[in-house]
Design a protein around this motif. Structure first.
Motif, short mmCIF file in Angstrom:
data_model
loop_
_atom_site.label_atom_id
_atom_site.label_comp_id
_atom_site.label_asym_id
_atom_site.label_seq_id
_atom_site.Cartn_x
_atom_site.Cartn_y
_atom_site.Cartn_z
N LYS C 16 5.50 9.45 7.36
CA LYS C 16 6.43 9.26 8.49
C LYS C 16 6.37 7.84 9.06
N LEU C 17 5.23 7.18 8.84
CA LEU C 17 5.05 5.85 9.44
C LEU C 17 5.76 4.78 8.63
N PRO C 18 6.24 3.73 9.29
CA PRO C 18 6.88 2.63 8.55
C PRO C 18 5.82 1.85 7.77
N HIS C 19 6.25 1.22 6.67
CA HIS C 19 5.36 0.31 5.96
C HIS C 19 5.08 -0.90 6.85
N LYS C 20 3.84 -1.28 6.90
CA LYS C 20 3.48 -2.45 7.72
C LYS C 20 2.68 -3.45 6.90
N GLY C 21 2.80 -4.72 7.24
CA GLY C 21 2.02 -5.75 6.58
C GLY C 21 2.61 -6.14 5.24
N LYS C 22 1.94 -7.10 4.59
CA LYS C 22 2.44 -7.49 3.28
C LYS C 22 1.30 -7.81 2.32
N VAL C 23 1.65 -7.73 1.04
CA VAL C 23 0.68 -7.94 -0.01
C VAL C 23 0.16 -9.37 0.04
N ALA C 24 -1.14 -9.53 -0.24
CA ALA C 24 -1.72 -10.87 -0.30
C ALA C 24 -0.91 -11.71 -1.27
N ASP C 25 -0.42 -12.84 -0.80
CA ASP C 25 0.44 -13.62 -1.69
C ASP C 25 -0.16 -14.95 -2.07
N TYR C 26 -1.36 -15.25 -1.56
CA TYR C 26 -1.90 -16.57 -1.87
C TYR C 26 -2.51 -16.61 -3.27
N ILE C 27 -2.77 -15.43 -3.85
CA ILE C 27 -3.22 -15.40 -5.25
C ILE C 27 -2.05 -14.85 -6.07
N PRO C 28 -1.43 -15.69 -6.90
CA PRO C 28 -0.19 -15.29 -7.60
C PRO C 28 -0.33 -13.92 -8.28
N GLU C 29 -1.44 -13.68 -8.90
CA GLU C 29 -1.58 -12.43 -9.67
C GLU C 29 -1.56 -11.20 -8.75
N LEU C 30 -2.10 -11.36 -7.51
CA LEU C 30 -2.10 -10.22 -6.58
C LEU C 30 -0.71 -9.97 -6.02
N ALA C 31 0.09 -11.04 -5.91
CA ALA C 31 1.41 -10.92 -5.30
C ALA C 31 2.34 -10.05 -6.14
N LYS C 32 1.95 -9.78 -7.38
CA LYS C 32 2.82 -8.99 -8.26
C LYS C 32 2.67 -7.49 -8.08
N ILE C 33 1.65 -7.07 -7.35
CA ILE C 33 1.36 -5.64 -7.21
C ILE C 33 2.48 -4.91 -6.47
N ASP C 34 2.77 -3.71 -6.88
CA ASP C 34 3.70 -2.84 -6.14
C ASP C 34 3.11 -2.55 -4.76
N PRO C 35 3.79 -2.98 -3.69
CA PRO C 35 3.19 -2.86 -2.35
C PRO C 35 3.03 -1.42 -1.87
#
Lengths: 304, 304, 304, 304
Positions: C16-35
């Motif tokens: 029921k809760l909205p998605h909050k925050g964002k995926v770590a993006d400073y490491i390119p490989e982590l930024a690819k993860i499905d949030p």
């Protein structure tokens, strides 16, 4: 140099610029001032006068008085004064407690509130009637025989002095306030309450442009060497965390107050006062800074 | 004024004082210098020269070169340079990371290491061959046609540059370094490696006492307005957390280097260089500070 | 207690809760993860298992590995480890340089990046093949015999490690890094690159819920006393400047990683892992924090 | 477990150790205490008692009272209390102004002086007779019907409260003190002035080991959930900048006072009080810390 012509030119340019900043509102009495006042007075050491606008209206000089209390204390204490307060720029806002805590209660310089409070404490220690004797000193320097403290402004300031109370208590804790806190605070809010016109204030600071001698009365206020040193302190510390910007753009020693006044001194030449109550976020007169920048650009005068 | 006579008087007084401080030892090549060297050279803008001691011996000018890279970058970038680096005194040691973190990677001024690294980054961005072109600029300003970087000092410095590496990485993180870290660092250690004699360095800085024009070649190095502003920055920021003390006691714009050199400029009059390798705890030449204090006391000259 | 029922209840509330925050993006490989990934696995010390969602998908454990390197170094060094790194909460973000400068290069605790780098340096000093031997240790603790570093993540991280490079250079300057910076950094980015599923990670941390003994292999990983102390460190320092909030709301020792994983341990009972890649502004998994708060509220379990 | 036997063993070991630290001297009344006092009392939730030494002598509980005022305010305000004060460890000494300035007047947690002052302000806002009603609350929790404030200690503390005056003025400036400074300060120095014996104080804190219910009167003081959260706050913040060390070595939630008392709670089991007036440099009882470290080592009891 025809300063009047320059003044006129700057005045026109300033009129095109939008009003920026807002009047100091933490002291109720200051918040009442008309924000659009603008006055300028320049006095040379050979008694030439140039002015425009609201130059003959009294305003609260506020922190500009710190230079006068410093002169009085420095004269008395000589170099031992610097055991109690430093001469380095603070790199922080005028009322920061952070630096004090780091340096065990020794303020970075006498132009920030903590340093001015220590200077007041020094004066309270050696003067018999601090308020009266300081007023007498300012009367002499300014040539205004009937100058008074403004009780209205002093009590307005007293009611809102939470940060200054924090600062003085912190310094008392570290042993750098020797007298009763109430007495020092009362002295401090009184000296900040002094009111002068641009013309009077320019006159008052002329001794700093004249190697320590009041050019009217010919009286020596302080030695030439101490005069240079006070000017150096104004240059580096007179505008809180905008001191670099002021030196960079204007290139003269000076001091500002939250009443909207700025005084600047060109050693060997003149003193100049601008008054405009709207303050920028560093607490300095917004239009005052602009005026002085245009002025030293036009005149190509600066100490550098 | 007979500067030779004054120099002799100060020299005798300095001989009575104990040696204080120690040679910079973090750069192996600097640690080898004879700590008791002492040289002074004063050049007026009308080509008078006064000197004594080891004034004709080369020493590493180190951070003094920051003023030259600033002049070159400021000339090119104009006022947009100040988006990348400030003009306020830092209130902290020359290599502090604290302030950078607080201000999101924008150094307080171009005289501290972080600020000088940003200036180098600016030069790397617009110069085709940064090291060669900067050297060419310094050759022109100094009048030394065959000036070279000292590879020995540069590599000695490179091996010990942990703090500078920390600073540049932190700024890169904040986006305030645009080029490759290795390239900027290489440029930086090279410019710090330049060696000059007191006489050569005094000549080099003379344009800052002469409204931006080299008085020998008559060539304009930079505009009069920018000259004033560079002097203002030196006045407020040239001595790290001892800038206030230098202004207070000496009253001239100047810059020090860990090689033991200090250059000071009296606008409209002269430039003076003192070299004595022992440093005080703020990283400025201990005897150099004493000499200049005595000198401006004797001559009664200061910009204030 | 029927954890499956509780999990279902929380799952519905989380949806029921909205998605909050964002995926770590400073490491390119982590930024690819499905949030929107969400996995949970709880393992009790008597081998019961409860899970839901993406609990069997590998993710990068990142800083959670700091607990494992700490365990290995603490086992070897005993209490003399604390001469190099403290056990106090930092009160600052995970990558702050400020505190390091203030404390002369001694990190506040081993859970922040600087402290973990010192722990790596300690391991590099006494291990013959640090990367291989550490991997062997994690294989033993996790029961995954073919565990490997992720070269892809390690090199992705290496390319963006400006802050860590700043930190390690600063500590090298203060003498608190004994080995070559490149070697220590390489070790560090490798240990952060390890990937595990929620289930594997819960298994791996179970020894901290079981007085230091792996309940499957019955092997003692570390003494009971050191187990308690590692748990205490996780409690106070495991969530950077949100450690108080985690203790307050969740009440279990734990550790988070920027890959979105959080592991928490209930001594004597279980370990639990939540994985959800969106991070809050303190760098901890946003949904992971919410899940664990609901979980300890529902179960009324906490160490307090 | 035979705590008496353990107490005897520790007592003998402590006797071998040199006296360390010194009695708090900034409050004149506290400076008069015999520094070699040592008392211990442990009370289990099922009414077993173990003690030795000066366990029945009254001492000033000082900051330990902050937990009681927190309990009272938290009960009333629920989670909105945390808008005024945080739950994060401070990473700085108990009286630091630095953090307050950085966080715009919101104290990091309710266990440091600034946070306790805000809690007092909250109580002053909603209690009709704050001092009387708080005293009534402590009487109820402690089971001491005739408990009084110590006027002697309160006025001794009032005379030396420079730092607290600085803190409260700074918070008033930021708008985080709603009532008159004098009133809040008077309440604060009174609650710090309460005196109890080790036995009485152990009794008083027993509700925190018993899910919020006083085991003697069976009265619920506060909810189970809030009890856990208060314990979490004590764990992370109860020992100023030694909180990590206390958690690490002792592993129980607790709180110290400059009167030399330390209370620690083992949820579900017992509360224990140690009193020994010599303080270490962090302001915590030196011998008290040693005693509790030996105690949890001997009993192998900790929440981790």
């Amino acid at each position: 140099m025809d300063y009047n012509q320059i003044f006129n030119k700057i005045r026109k340019e300033l009129e095109k610029l939008p009003h920026k900043g807002k009047v100091a509102d933490y002291i109720p009495e200051l918040a009442k001032i008309d924000p659009d006042k603008l006055g300028v007075h320049l006095t040379t050491i050979d008694d030439q006068h140039y002015c425009f606008g609201d130059a003959d209206e009294k305003f609260s000089i506020q922190s500009i008085a710190k230079v006068l209390s410093l002169a009085m204390a420095y004269k008395q204490e000589d170099e031992k004064l610097w055991k109690r307060v430093g001469v380095e720029p603070s790199g922080t806002p005028f009322n920061s407690l952070l630096q004090l805590e780091h340096d065990n209660g020794k303020p970075r310089n006498p132009m920030i509130n903590s340093g001015a409070l220590v200077v007041c404490d020094v004066l309270v220690s050696y003067l018999k009637n601090p308020k009266e004797e300081f007023l007498e000193f300012v009367r002499k320097v300014s040539g205004i025989p009937d100058l008074q403290y403004s009780e209205k402004i002093a009590s307005s300031e007293r009611s809102m002095s939470y940060i200054n109370t924090a600062l003085i208590n912190l310094m008392k804790y570290f042993g750098n306030i020797h007298n009763d806190i109430e007495v020092v605070m009362d002295f401090y809010v009184n000296l900040c309450s002094i009111e002068m016109t641009c013309k009077e204030l320019a006159h008052t600071f002329l001794f700093l442009a004249n190697d320590g001698v009041n050019p009217y009365s010919k009286e020596r206020i302080i030695t030439a060497s101490k005069t240079k040193r006070i000017n150096a302190i104004m240059q580096l510390c007179g505008f809180y965390d905008q001191a670099g910007d002021f030196s960079f753009k204007i290139g003269l020693p000076g001091k500002s107050g939250v009443g909207g006044g700025i005084v600047a001194v060109h050693p060997g030449k003149y003193s100049i006062v601008v008054w405009s109550p709207r303050l920028n976020k560093q607490g300095n007169s917004s239009k005052g800074m602009e005026f002085l920048e245009m002025f030293t650009t036009e005149t190509k005068y600066s100490i550098f």
